[in-house]
Design a protein around this motif. Structure first.
Motif, PDB file in Angstrom:
ATOM      1  N   ALA A   1     -12.852   6.653   3.651  1.00 25.91           N
ATOM      2  CA  ALA A   1     -11.967   7.360   4.348  1.00 25.91           C
ATOM      3  C   ALA A   1     -11.830   8.907   3.993  1.00 25.91           C
ATOM      4  CB  ALA A   1     -10.656   6.592   4.434  1.00 25.91           C
ATOM      5  N   TYR A   2     -11.917   9.168   2.838  1.00 23.18           N
ATOM      6  CA  TYR A   2     -11.796  10.465   2.229  1.00 23.18           C
ATOM      7  C   TYR A   2     -13.150  11.174   2.670  1.00 23.18           C
ATOM      8  CZ  TYR A   2     -11.467  14.880  -0.645  1.00 23.18           C
ATOM      9  OH  TYR A   2     -11.271  16.051  -0.892  1.00 23.18           O
ATOM     10  N   ARG A   3     -14.280  10.611   2.373  1.00 27.68           N
ATOM     11  CA  ARG A   3     -15.622  11.589   2.609  1.00 27.68           C
ATOM     12  C   ARG A   3     -15.573  11.645   4.186  1.00 27.68           C
ATOM     13  NH1 ARG A   3     -20.141  11.251  -0.831  1.00 27.68           N
ATOM     14  NH2 ARG A   3     -21.550  11.194   1.213  1.00 27.68           N
ATOM     15  N   ASP A   4     -15.061  10.776   4.935  1.00 26.25           N
ATOM     16  CA  ASP A   4     -15.422  10.860   6.579  1.00 26.25           C
ATOM     17  C   ASP A   4     -14.407  11.929   6.743  1.00 26.25           C
ATOM     18  OD1 ASP A   4     -17.112   8.808   6.329  1.00 26.25           O
ATOM     19  OD2 ASP A   4     -16.045   7.382   7.301  1.00 26.25           O
ATOM     20  N   ASN A   5     -13.169  11.934   6.445  1.00 27.99           N
ATOM     21  CA  ASN A   5     -12.162  12.795   6.953  1.00 27.99           C
ATOM     22  C   ASN A   5     -10.939  13.288   5.806  1.00 27.99           C
ATOM     23  OD1 ASN A   5     -10.405  14.344   8.251  1.00 27.99           O
ATOM     24  ND2 ASN A   5      -9.740  12.939   9.512  1.00 27.99           N
ATOM     25  N   PRO A   6     -11.146  14.175   5.020  1.00 22.42           N
ATOM     26  CA  PRO A   6     -10.188  14.589   3.966  1.00 22.42           C
ATOM     27  C   PRO A   6      -8.915  14.792   4.250  1.00 22.42           C
ATOM     28  CG  PRO A   6     -12.205  15.712   3.813  1.00 22.42           C
ATOM     29  CD  PRO A   6     -12.416  14.900   5.013  1.00 22.42           C
ATOM     30  N   ASP A   7      -8.804  15.007   5.758  1.00 21.21           N
ATOM     31  CA  ASP A   7      -7.487  15.377   6.168  1.00 21.21           C
ATOM     32  C   ASP A   7      -6.584  14.172   6.059  1.00 21.21           C
ATOM     33  OD1 ASP A   7      -7.846  18.062   6.678  1.00 21.21           O
ATOM     34  OD2 ASP A   7      -8.249  17.647   8.721  1.00 21.21           O
ATOM     35  N   THR A   8      -7.057  12.984   6.186  1.00 21.34           N
ATOM     36  CA  THR A   8      -6.180  11.672   5.886  1.00 21.34           C
ATOM     37  C   THR A   8      -5.426  11.498   4.679  1.00 21.34           C
ATOM     38  OG1 THR A   8      -8.238  10.588   5.250  1.00 21.34           O
ATOM     39  CG2 THR A   8      -7.674  10.448   7.605  1.00 21.34           C
ATOM     40  N   TYR A   9      -5.782  12.429   3.726  1.00 20.36           N
ATOM     41  CA  TYR A   9      -5.317  12.447   2.220  1.00 20.36           C
ATOM     42  C   TYR A   9      -4.207  13.640   2.063  1.00 20.36           C
ATOM     43  CZ  TYR A   9      -8.397   8.697   0.184  1.00 20.36           C
ATOM     44  OH  TYR A   9      -9.103   7.493  -0.300  1.00 20.36           O
ATOM     45  N   LEU A  10      -4.231  14.293   3.153  1.00 19.02           N
ATOM     46  CA  LEU A  10      -3.262  15.659   2.979  1.00 19.02           C
ATOM     47  C   LEU A  10      -1.778  15.096   2.635  1.00 19.02           C
ATOM     48  CD1 LEU A  10      -4.757  17.915   5.547  1.00 19.02           C
ATOM     49  CD2 LEU A  10      -5.003  18.025   3.087  1.00 19.02           C
ATOM     50  N   THR A  11      -1.352  14.124   3.288  1.00 18.32           N
ATOM     51  CA  THR A  11       0.034  13.761   3.039  1.00 18.32           C
ATOM     52  C   THR A  11       0.331  12.121   3.035  1.00 18.32           C
ATOM     53  OG1 THR A  11       0.544  13.244   5.509  1.00 18.32           O
ATOM     54  CG2 THR A  11       0.816  15.594   4.621  1.00 18.32           C
ATOM     55  N   PRO A  12       1.259  11.855   2.229  1.00 16.50           N
ATOM     56  CA  PRO A  12       1.603  10.181   2.387  1.00 16.50           C
ATOM     57  C   PRO A  12       1.478   9.473   3.575  1.00 16.50           C
ATOM     58  CG  PRO A  12       3.113  11.337   0.871  1.00 16.50           C
ATOM     59  CD  PRO A  12       2.540  12.268   1.514  1.00 16.50           C
ATOM     60  N   GLN A  13       2.012  10.335   4.600  1.00 18.06           N
ATOM     61  CA  GLN A  13       2.281   9.855   6.006  1.00 18.06           C
ATOM     62  C   GLN A  13       0.779   9.495   6.548  1.00 18.06           C
ATOM     63  OE1 GLN A  13       4.063  12.582   5.108  1.00 18.06           O
ATOM     64  NE2 GLN A  13       5.934  11.347   4.583  1.00 18.06           N
ATOM     65  N   SER A  14       0.019  10.506   6.419  1.00 15.38           N
ATOM     66  CA  SER A  14      -1.272  10.274   7.007  1.00 15.38           C
ATOM     67  C   SER A  14      -2.187   9.324   6.504  1.00 15.38           C
ATOM     68  CB  SER A  14      -2.172  11.752   6.904  1.00 15.38           C
ATOM     69  OG  SER A  14      -2.173  12.239   5.803  1.00 15.38           O
ATOM     70  N   PHE A  15      -1.937   9.321   5.177  1.00 17.88           N
ATOM     71  CA  PHE A  15      -2.818   8.118   4.193  1.00 17.88           C
ATOM     72  C   PHE A  15      -2.287   6.734   4.686  1.00 17.88           C
ATOM     73  CE2 PHE A  15      -3.213   5.723   0.396  1.00 17.88           C
ATOM     74  CZ  PHE A  15      -4.646   5.829   0.204  1.00 17.88           C
ATOM     75  N   ALA A  16      -0.837   6.725   4.757  1.00 18.08           N
ATOM     76  CA  ALA A  16      -0.368   5.481   5.345  1.00 18.08           C
ATOM     77  C   ALA A  16      -0.972   4.896   6.600  1.00 18.08           C
ATOM     78  CB  ALA A  16       1.275   5.401   5.286  1.00 18.08           C
ATOM     79  N   ASN A  17      -1.365   5.815   7.545  1.00 15.38           N
ATOM     80  CA  ASN A  17      -2.072   5.266   8.697  1.00 15.38           C
ATOM     81  C   ASN A  17      -3.166   4.563   8.416  1.00 15.38           C
ATOM     82  OD1 ASN A  17      -0.121   6.409  10.401  1.00 15.38           O
ATOM     83  ND2 ASN A  17      -1.104   8.266  10.347  1.00 15.38           N
ATOM     84  N   ILE A  18      -3.825   4.592   7.093  1.00 18.97           N
ATOM     85  CA  ILE A  18      -5.135   4.170   7.172  1.00 18.97           C
ATOM     86  C   ILE A  18      -5.134   2.891   6.150  1.00 18.97           C
ATOM     87  CG2 ILE A  18      -6.708   6.052   7.568  1.00 18.97           C
ATOM     88  CD1 ILE A  18      -7.100   6.499   4.671  1.00 18.97           C
ATOM     89  N   PHE A  19      -3.922   3.132   5.237  1.00 19.19           N
ATOM     90  CA  PHE A  19      -3.684   2.221   4.343  1.00 19.19           C
ATOM     91  C   PHE A  19      -2.163   1.956   3.905  1.00 19.19           C
ATOM     92  CE2 PHE A  19      -3.357   0.752  -0.438  1.00 19.19           C
ATOM     93  CZ  PHE A  19      -4.030  -0.517  -0.128  1.00 19.19           C
ATOM     94  N   PRO A  20      -1.360   1.325   4.783  1.00 19.68           N
ATOM     95  CA  PRO A  20      -0.106   1.257   4.556  1.00 19.68           C
ATOM     96  C   PRO A  20       0.681   0.948   3.202  1.00 19.68           C
ATOM     97  CG  PRO A  20      -0.851  -0.052   6.504  1.00 19.68           C
ATOM     98  CD  PRO A  20      -1.773   0.362   5.585  1.00 19.68           C
ATOM     99  N   GLY A  21      -0.144   0.223   2.344  1.00 16.13           N
ATOM    100  CA  GLY A  21       0.395   0.096   0.951  1.00 16.13           C
ATOM    101  C   GLY A  21       0.283  -1.571   0.587  1.00 16.13           C
TER     102      GLY A  21
ATOM    103  N   THR B   1       4.923   7.913  -6.348  1.00 15.38           N
ATOM    104  CA  THR B   1       5.580   8.992  -6.586  1.00 15.38           C
ATOM    105  C   THR B   1       6.950   9.099  -5.807  1.00 15.38           C
ATOM    106  OG1 THR B   1       4.569  10.348  -4.903  1.00 15.38           O
ATOM    107  CG2 THR B   1       3.455  10.124  -6.745  1.00 15.38           C
ATOM    108  N   PRO B   2       7.908   9.794  -6.235  1.00 10.98           N
ATOM    109  CA  PRO B   2       9.058  10.096  -5.309  1.00 10.98           C
ATOM    110  C   PRO B   2       8.768  10.313  -3.879  1.00 10.98           C
ATOM    111  CG  PRO B   2       9.246  11.039  -7.459  1.00 10.98           C
ATOM    112  CD  PRO B   2       7.796  10.947  -7.286  1.00 10.98           C
ATOM    113  N   GLU B   3       7.801  10.815  -3.654  1.00 12.91           N
ATOM    114  CA  GLU B   3       7.433  11.054  -2.238  1.00 12.91           C
ATOM    115  C   GLU B   3       7.072  10.114  -1.184  1.00 12.91           C
ATOM    116  OE1 GLU B   3       7.001  14.791  -4.628  1.00 12.91           O
ATOM    117  OE2 GLU B   3       6.142  12.762  -4.734  1.00 12.91           O
TER     118      GLU B   3
END
Length: 464
Positions: A191-211, A260-262
């Motif tokens: 997911a990072y190799r294809d689109n590094p922007d998905t790692y910019l914020t916790p919210q965008s990352f949660a779209n591909i991996f909610p936890g 993290t706290p964020e």
């Protein structure tokens, strides 16, 4: 009223020498200022226990386990959490299929548990299938957020370092390494190799991996405190040795995902109070228990103090010197060593919800931090002068200005290291956050009728 007056007489006599002739008693006067320092410790407080069963998630600490203690009750906790991704990952020479394994790592401060350290217990890990709600509370039910048939991992563990390899000892932590599906690690990396922007914020990352959701699978008798949850990727890089010219495989570890706290994380807590504690409360005894147990609501004698002060200071200059309070607490005997919480917050009941929602710190005016003194068995509040000044400044005094909630809290602290020269340095620890109590099970009985309030003020009157 038990008041102690300290009288300081300041006497200045102006003696004017007599001149020749008929001048007598010219300018003779006596000026006397009386300064009274009043110390009053006769005030009486009252209290009543109130439920505190719904805690807002304000901590990255996670609790896991089940314990049943006769005097305390039955407590269990599992947790859900998102992850904060690394902002940048070096992918040079690392194709997706070079990700060799993925581990969930739980960091447990050594000795930070309640119960039996040796009893084996089990945990299961599931992937969340949608984003967690916010705000989120301790009574959250994750049933609609994961699929029980799609388990990521299982693990059996104890709370002891006894059988751990020597390399893991001496760090002050017990680490649980839980092997996750390799494909999960590869999917996250891809997911990072294809689109590094998905790692910019916790919210965008949660779209591909909610936890993930971590729950107890079997066993009871221990609750552990987890200070950090990580997802770790192990990968390799093919290279050529600069010395031998041979093909060489270098192996690396990347801690790319952490709590993290964020991000959103939550302890899903269930607490069934013991019959003995319920009986004490029914008898009117003031019990604090937690997490997600009971607080104590205190009626502070502020109105009576105001009336007394205004009566005593009428027509005089006055200065508020000090206002402090200490509340005795008694241990409740139990076989698990469950003790009083280390810190409590005294906050106006009308402002409690806002205090935690806005991530406030104690202002020593409407909210005060009390620390448990194990030597004297008292919670001490030494800086309450601001509260009385707050009352004096109000145009309208209401009953809610005297109703406080005493609730256990967890502190987030930071250390400020100051170096003055080569030989001398010092460090200071200060509080940067206060959250609802999510620590080890805790309980104590407050002896409200023996609360000690000391109020001192100075009065000055002038006589000519």
């Amino acid at each position: 009223m038990n008041r102690i007056y300290f009288l300081l007489a300041i006497i200045a006599a102006a003696i004017i020498p007599q001149a020749c002739g008929d001048v007598s008693n010219v300018g003779a006067s006596l000026v006397q200022d009386e300064i009274s320092i009043v110390m009053d410790s006769s005030w009486v407080t009252t209290g009543v226990p109130v439920g505190n069963t719904k805690l807002a998630s304000k901590t990255t600490t996670q609790l896991l386990g089940i314990i049943e203690a006769g005097e305390y009750g039955k407590f269990s906790s599992d947790y859900v959490t998102q992850f904060m991704p690394a902002g940048k990952i070096d992918t040079t020479g690392v194709p997706v299929d070079y990700i060799d394994s993925c581990y969930l790592v739980l960091s447990i401060p050594e000795g930070d548990y309640v119960g039996d350290s040796l009893v084996p217990m089990g945990l299961d890990v599931y992937a969340l299938n949608r984003q967690l709600p916010t705000p989120i509370y301790s009574d959250f039910d994750p049933a609609d957020y994961y699929d029980p048939s799609e388990k990521l991992a299982s693990h059996i563990y104890t709370g002891s370092l006894m059988n751990a390899p020597d390399s893991l000892k001496g760090h002050g932590f017990l680490f649980l390494f839980i092997r996750m599906p390799r494909q999960l690690g590869r999917d996250l990396y891809k997911a990072y190799r294809d689109n590094p922007d998905t790692y910019l914020t916790p919210q965008s990352f949660a779209n591909i991996f909610p936890g993930i959701y971590v729950r107890n699978s079997f066993g009871s008798g221990r609750v552990i405190k987890i200070s950090q949850t990580l997802l770790r990727l192990h990968y390799h890089v093919d290279s050529v040795s600069p010395t031998t010219g041979n093909d060489t495989i270098y192996r690396y570890t990347g801690n790319y995902y952490a709590t993290t706290p964020e991000i959103v994380t939550n302890n899903n807590i269930s607490y069934e109070m013991s019959a003995s504690l319920e009986s004490k409360i029914a008898q009117g005894r003031n019990i604090i228990s937690g997490p997600a147990g009971t607080d104590v609501q205190i009626t502070f004698p502020g109105r009576q103090m105001l009336e007394s002060f205004r009566e005593a200071s009428a027509g005089k200059l006055s200065v508020i010197n000090t206002l402090s309070m200490s509340i005795p607490a008694s241990d409740i005997e139990n076989k698990y060593g469950i003790e009083a919480p280390d810190n409590v917050l005294l906050v106006l009941s009308s402002q409690k919800e806002k205090f935690f929602a806005d991530n406030e710190l104690n202002d020593n005016k409407t909210s005060f931090l009390g620390t448990y003194d194990k030597a004297t068995h008292r919670y001490k509040f030494g800086e309450m002068r601001g509260y009385f000044l707050y009352l004096l400044e109000k145009e309208e005094i209401k009953d809610e200005d005297f109703e406080f909630c005493l609730t256990p809290v967890s502190l987030v602290t930071a250390v400020d290291n100051q170096s003055y020269n080569y030989y001398y340095s010092q460090s200071s620890t200060y509080t940067i956050g206060i959250s609802p109590y999510v620590e080890q099970p805790a309980m104590t009985e407050l002896n409200i009728n023996k609360t000690k309030i000391i109020f001192t003020y100075s009065l000055q009157s002038t006589k000519n």
